[in-house]
Design a protein around this motif. Structure first.
Motif, mmCIF file in Angstrom:
data_model
loop_
_atom_site.group_PDB
_atom_site.id
_atom_site.type_symbol
_atom_site.label_atom_id
_atom_site.label_comp_id
_atom_site.label_asym_id
_atom_site.label_seq_id
_atom_site.Cartn_x
_atom_site.Cartn_y
_atom_site.Cartn_z
ATOM 1 N N TRP A 5 -5.663 10.245 -7.406
ATOM 2 C CA TRP A 5 -5.073 11.112 -8.653
ATOM 3 C C TRP A 5 -3.987 11.888 -8.331
ATOM 4 C CZ3 TRP A 5 -4.806 16.338 -9.109
ATOM 5 C CH2 TRP A 5 -4.539 16.893 -10.358
ATOM 6 N N MET A 6 -4.175 12.481 -6.990
ATOM 7 C CA MET A 6 -3.005 13.291 -6.415
ATOM 8 C C MET A 6 -1.608 12.601 -6.412
ATOM 9 S SD MET A 6 -3.953 16.315 -5.773
ATOM 10 C CE MET A 6 -2.739 17.117 -4.932
ATOM 11 N N LYS A 10 1.823 13.003 -8.085
ATOM 12 C CA LYS A 10 3.235 13.231 -7.467
ATOM 13 C C LYS A 10 4.076 12.316 -7.847
ATOM 14 C CE LYS A 10 3.389 13.653 -2.794
ATOM 15 N NZ LYS A 10 3.148 13.254 -1.280
ATOM 16 N N LEU A 11 3.803 10.943 -8.349
ATOM 17 C CA LEU A 11 4.785 10.317 -9.040
ATOM 18 C C LEU A 11 5.191 10.630 -10.010
ATOM 19 C CD1 LEU A 11 3.354 6.627 -8.535
ATOM 20 C CD2 LEU A 11 5.201 7.447 -7.752
ATOM 21 N N ARG A 12 4.564 11.280 -11.293
ATOM 22 C CA ARG A 12 4.811 11.968 -12.475
ATOM 23 C C ARG A 12 5.719 13.026 -12.002
ATOM 24 N NH1 ARG A 12 2.171 11.564 -17.125
ATOM 25 N NH2 ARG A 12 0.205 10.951 -15.856
ATOM 26 N N GLN A 13 5.633 14.013 -10.925
ATOM 27 C CA GLN A 13 6.580 15.026 -10.693
ATOM 28 C C GLN A 13 7.805 14.424 -10.387
ATOM 29 O OE1 GLN A 13 3.938 17.006 -8.073
ATOM 30 N NE2 GLN A 13 3.097 18.397 -9.434
ATOM 31 N N LYS A 14 7.708 13.281 -9.641
ATOM 32 C CA LYS A 14 9.071 12.777 -9.032
ATOM 33 C C LYS A 14 9.771 12.237 -10.144
ATOM 34 C CE LYS A 14 10.863 9.559 -5.801
ATOM 35 N NZ LYS A 14 11.125 10.053 -4.362
ATOM 36 N N PRO A 62 -5.707 0.327 -8.887
ATOM 37 C CA PRO A 62 -5.877 0.238 -10.220
ATOM 38 C C PRO A 62 -5.007 1.417 -10.972
ATOM 39 C CG PRO A 62 -7.563 1.417 -8.953
ATOM 40 C CD PRO A 62 -6.716 0.801 -8.085
ATOM 41 N N LEU A 63 -4.341 2.192 -10.238
ATOM 42 C CA LEU A 63 -3.804 3.226 -11.262
ATOM 43 C C LEU A 63 -2.040 2.969 -10.591
ATOM 44 C CD1 LEU A 63 -5.720 6.485 -11.374
ATOM 45 C CD2 LEU A 63 -5.124 4.760 -13.267
ATOM 46 N N LEU A 64 -1.802 2.946 -9.475
ATOM 47 C CA LEU A 64 -0.725 3.024 -8.591
ATOM 48 C C LEU A 64 0.329 1.562 -8.866
ATOM 49 C CD1 LEU A 64 -1.655 5.281 -5.882
ATOM 50 C CD2 LEU A 64 -0.178 5.932 -7.603
ATOM 51 N N PRO A 65 1.129 1.490 -9.395
ATOM 52 C CA PRO A 65 2.171 0.363 -9.342
ATOM 53 C C PRO A 65 2.498 -0.056 -7.890
ATOM 54 C CG PRO A 65 2.947 1.628 -11.177
ATOM 55 C CD PRO A 65 1.966 2.271 -10.414
ATOM 56 N N ALA A 66 2.234 -1.272 -7.247
ATOM 57 C CA ALA A 66 2.233 -1.398 -5.925
ATOM 58 C C ALA A 66 3.517 -2.231 -5.563
ATOM 59 C CB ALA A 66 0.861 -2.192 -5.379
ATOM 60 N N SER A 98 9.534 2.280 -5.559
ATOM 61 C CA SER A 98 9.403 2.524 -4.342
ATOM 62 C C SER A 98 8.444 3.523 -3.730
ATOM 63 C CB SER A 98 10.753 2.875 -3.658
ATOM 64 O OG SER A 98 10.720 3.136 -2.211
ATOM 65 N N SER A 99 8.308 4.747 -4.208
ATOM 66 C CA SER A 99 7.342 5.544 -4.109
ATOM 67 C C SER A 99 5.929 5.289 -4.355
ATOM 68 C CB SER A 99 7.633 6.999 -4.694
ATOM 69 O OG SER A 99 8.717 7.517 -4.190
ATOM 70 N N SER A 100 5.929 4.662 -5.449
ATOM 71 C CA SER A 100 4.640 4.280 -5.982
ATOM 72 C C SER A 100 3.966 3.069 -4.915
ATOM 73 C CB SER A 100 4.590 3.484 -7.477
ATOM 74 O OG SER A 100 3.424 3.186 -8.032
ATOM 75 N N ALA A 101 4.925 2.066 -4.584
ATOM 76 C CA ALA A 101 4.505 0.968 -3.782
ATOM 77 C C ALA A 101 4.030 1.764 -2.291
ATOM 78 C CB ALA A 101 5.512 0.084 -3.457
ATOM 79 N N LYS A 102 4.590 2.776 -1.949
ATOM 80 C CA LYS A 102 4.461 3.310 -0.639
ATOM 81 C C LYS A 102 2.999 4.185 -0.789
ATOM 82 C CE LYS A 102 5.642 7.425 1.841
ATOM 83 N NZ LYS A 102 6.165 8.914 1.659
ATOM 84 N N TYR A 103 2.800 4.826 -1.919
ATOM 85 C CA TYR A 103 1.533 5.492 -2.079
ATOM 86 C C TYR A 103 0.316 4.626 -2.273
ATOM 87 C CZ TYR A 103 4.450 9.767 -3.181
ATOM 88 O OH TYR A 103 5.212 10.756 -3.383
ATOM 89 N N ALA A 104 0.532 3.309 -2.794
ATOM 90 C CA ALA A 104 -0.587 2.540 -3.182
ATOM 91 C C ALA A 104 -0.857 1.933 -1.850
ATOM 92 C CB ALA A 104 -0.189 1.184 -4.100
ATOM 93 N N THR A 105 0.062 1.696 -0.736
ATOM 94 C CA THR A 105 -0.143 1.118 0.578
ATOM 95 C C THR A 105 -0.748 2.389 1.095
ATOM 96 O OG1 THR A 105 1.788 -0.199 0.449
ATOM 97 C CG2 THR A 105 0.935 0.268 2.595
#
Length: 140
Positions: A5-6, A10-14, A62-66, A98-105
């Protein structure tokens, strides 16, 4: 989980920061459409992978595009309609992906670490249970 969720937050804020830096507000529901389009694309790709027997991605979430190499034209179009030029909009979408893929990883790594720790604990418990069931004087 809270970590996931965090990361979404962070992605939305970005996205909001990148758009503000470019002098534009984020169009209403643009983040949610982007997120859905990316997850739909991943699902379509995973169907192709399952037919070709390719291994699934470890960073699927399930939530973060990877996928950091896929650019959602829908979000680009949303940003362009809001008066950004196409190149700036595409740059924003690439940075977001790019950030989303990093977070998903990162989330996948945390998940795998937790699974490994749980597995080790279960193995330890099984071993203790087996030792407890052995008759006295039998060292195995």
């Amino acid at each position: 989980t809270v970590c996931r969720w965090m990361k979404v937050k962070k992605l939305r804020q970005k996205l909001h920061k990148l758009c503000a830096k470019a002098g534009q507000r984020v169009p209403l529901l643009a983040f949610e459409r982007w997120q859905f389009n990316c997850k739909l694309h991943e699902a379509e790709c995973s169907e192709v992978e399952s037919v070709s027997h390719a291994p699934p991605s470890l960073s699927w979430d399930p939530l973060l595009p990877a996928e950091d190499d896929w650019v959602d034209e829908g979000l680009i179009n949303d940003l362009v309609r809001g008066n950004l030029n196409h190149q700036t909009a595409e740059t924003i979408v690439k940075q977001l992906s790019s950030s989303s893929a990093k977070y998903a990883t990162e989330i996948a790594s945390l998940h795998l670490s937790a699974l490994a720790a749980r597995s080790q604990e279960q193995n330890k418990q099984k071993k203790q249970n087996l030792l407890a069931k052995q008759p006295p004087g039998n060292d195995g």
